[in-house]
Design an enzyme around this catalytic site. Structure first.
Site, PDB file in Angstrom:
ATOM      1  CE1 TYR A  63      11.161  31.604   4.857  1.00 47.84           C
ATOM      2  CE2 TYR A  63      11.517  29.249   4.626  1.00 47.84           C
ATOM      3  CZ  TYR A  63      11.276  30.488   4.062  1.00 47.84           C
ATOM      4  OH  TYR A  63      11.164  30.600   2.707  1.00 47.84           O
ATOM      5  CE  LYS A  86      -0.223  -0.213   5.029  1.00 48.12           C
ATOM      6  NZ  LYS A  86      -0.999  -0.673   6.187  1.00 48.12           N
TER       7      LYS A  86
HETATM    8  C1  LIG Z   1      -0.199  -1.644   6.827  1.00 51.44           C
HETATM    9  C2  LIG Z   1      -0.792  -2.925   7.243  1.00 51.44           C
HETATM   10  C3  LIG Z   1       0.034  -4.057   7.464  1.00 51.44           C
HETATM   11  C4  LIG Z   1       1.538  -4.021   7.421  1.00 51.44           C
HETATM   12  O1  LIG Z   1       2.069  -3.376   8.564  1.00 51.44           O
HETATM   13  P1  LIG Z   1       3.644  -3.352   8.853  1.00 51.44           P
HETATM   14  O2  LIG Z   1       3.761  -2.792  10.214  1.00 51.44           O
HETATM   15  O3  LIG Z   1       4.237  -2.450   7.824  1.00 51.44           O
HETATM   16  O4  LIG Z   1       4.127  -4.746   8.721  1.00 51.44           O
HETATM   17  C5  LIG Z   1      -0.598  -5.250   7.736  1.00 51.44           C
HETATM   18  N1  LIG Z   1      -1.953  -5.328   7.814  1.00 51.44           N
HETATM   19  C6  LIG Z   1      -2.760  -4.264   7.640  1.00 51.44           C
HETATM   20  C7  LIG Z   1      -4.217  -4.412   7.746  1.00 51.44           C
HETATM   21  C8  LIG Z   1      -2.205  -3.029   7.360  1.00 51.44           C
HETATM   22  O5  LIG Z   1      -3.016  -1.972   7.193  1.00 51.44           O
END
Ligand SMILES: *Cc1c(COP(=O)(O)O)cnc(C)c1O
Length: 379
Positions: free
Chosen positions: A273, A41
């Protein structure tokens, strides 16, 4: 044309991490090793989802194995992968009740049913197309985010299980505190999920697959492995802090730039800044062409470091397109390589270090590396 500030993505490192995870699962599982659902993702945590998906598909093909299931946050991310020719199964994590569902059917995505309204929307859409849609069902065991409440399933599940156009293929949950060994919620969530598994037949869930573990849970407790695990961060070569697993991981992304100018500051002068940084002595500072528009956090000023000439140079000021760093301790000149994330000489700056400096998680450091930063791939 590549900007001086660019990210290098090591796809061999990615597949090596994927193999290391699989080896860990194979060695530790009591029965058949759980499968890996590769979480890509958010553009594969900034690494480039299409390139990452293709690398994982190639790795599997090289072993004569089917590609791993991939996981996206929303339908649009899944559609982008399909448009690039990715054929692996794709699980969509996100809540879908207010989404345009066409992509699910047109591009063969596996949606998550995480609420009664999502189930209803998907059932209607599947019925309208005369399709039978495989879905994963999400249970909220205590995170209080997506999912059917764990303590109300006899009331809410029947509508999903009786929907004639939906087929529940798997049931999953997500942990809120897996990296925190002291927090009691992890064990509470695990036991709630166990209880649902124990009651599966009575609930109408016989024969489904089960998954629960993110990177931290996968490392911490093999009882959460079930039929599949869902690592994100680990694939990218980073263990969720504070866990220090005995696992050979290669950080996949490094972030590099060059010094564009070096200048002197006199004692008492300020930089940036708000004139927040004040030189307490004569300093030499270098300007680096990357700033918060590239995803570098403003809070790195006074907290972060980067590598110049193999030395850690403290970040003094962050603005939209540039950083000012203190290079008094090193001979720095325009054109010199700067490493914001990754190795230079014998030293390494990891996403965990950067996250620790500003009080966030490594996931955020990776995801925020901006769209303006070009990714170069190796190989
Ligand atoms: C993002 C996510 C993961 C992976 O999490 P990590 O900490 O990067 O391993 C697994 N399951 C779900 C539902 C997620 O949203």
């Amino acid at each position: 044309m590549v900007r001086p500030t660019h990210a290098v993505v090591d796809l061999d490192g990615l597949t090596a991490n994927y193999r290391a995870i699989r080896d860990l699962l194979a060695a530790g599982a009591a029965g058949p090793a759980p499968r890996v659902v590769a979480v890509i993702k958010a553009n594969a945590y900034g690494h480039g989802a299409v390139r990452v998906a293709r690398a994982l598909e190639r790795e599997a093909a090289g072993r004569g194995a089917p590609p791993p299931m991939l996981a996206c946050a929303d339908i649009e991310e899944g559609v982008e992968l399909r448009a690039a020719g990715v054929t692996a199964p794709i699980l969509v994590f996100g809540a879908l009740s207010v989404s345009d569902l066409d992509g699910v059917f047109a591009h063969d995505l596996t949606p998550t049913v995480s609420s009664p309204s999502a189930a209803q929307a998907l059932e209607q859409a599947a019925a309208a197309r005369g399709a039978r849609l495989g879905v994963h069902l999400k249970i909220d065991t205590g995170m209080n985010r997506f999912g059917f409440r764990h303590d109300n399933l006899p009331a809410t599940l029947p509508a999903v299980l009786q929907a004639p156009h939906l087929a529940v293929e798997a049931v999953y949950t997500h942990f809120a505190t897996a990296e925190d060994g002291d927090h009691p919620l992890f064990e509470r969530q695990r036991l709630r999920f166990e209880a649902i598994r124990a009651a599966a037949s009575g609930l109408g869930l016989a024969g489904v697959r089960w998954h629960a573990a993110n990177s931290a849970a996968l490392l911490r407790d093999r009882r959460t492995w079930y039929d599949a695990v869902r690592p994100g961060l680990l694939l990218y070569g980073i263990a969720p802090p504070p866990l220090e697993p005995d696992l050979r991981l290669r950080p996949v992304m490094s972030l590099r730039s060059r010094v564009v100018a070096v200048k002197g500051m006199r004692p008492g002068e300020t930089a940036g800044y708000g004139a927040r940084f004040v030189a307490d002595r004569a300093l030499r500072v270098a300007l680096i062409p990357a700033g918060y528009a590239d995803g570098l956090d403003l809070r790195l000023a006074g907290r972060g470091v980067l590598l110049v000439g193999g030395v850690r140079a403290p970040v003094v000021a962050v603005s939209m397109d540039s950083l000012v760093v203190d290079v008094t301790a090193v001979e720095a000149a325009p054109g010199d390589e700067v490493v914001l994330l990754g190795a230079q000489g014998a030293d390494v700056i990891g996403a965990r270090d950067v996250a620790g400096a500003i009080g966030t998680v490594p996931h955020e450091i990776l995801c925020r590396i901006g769209a303006r930063i070009e990714r170069t791939y190796n190989p």
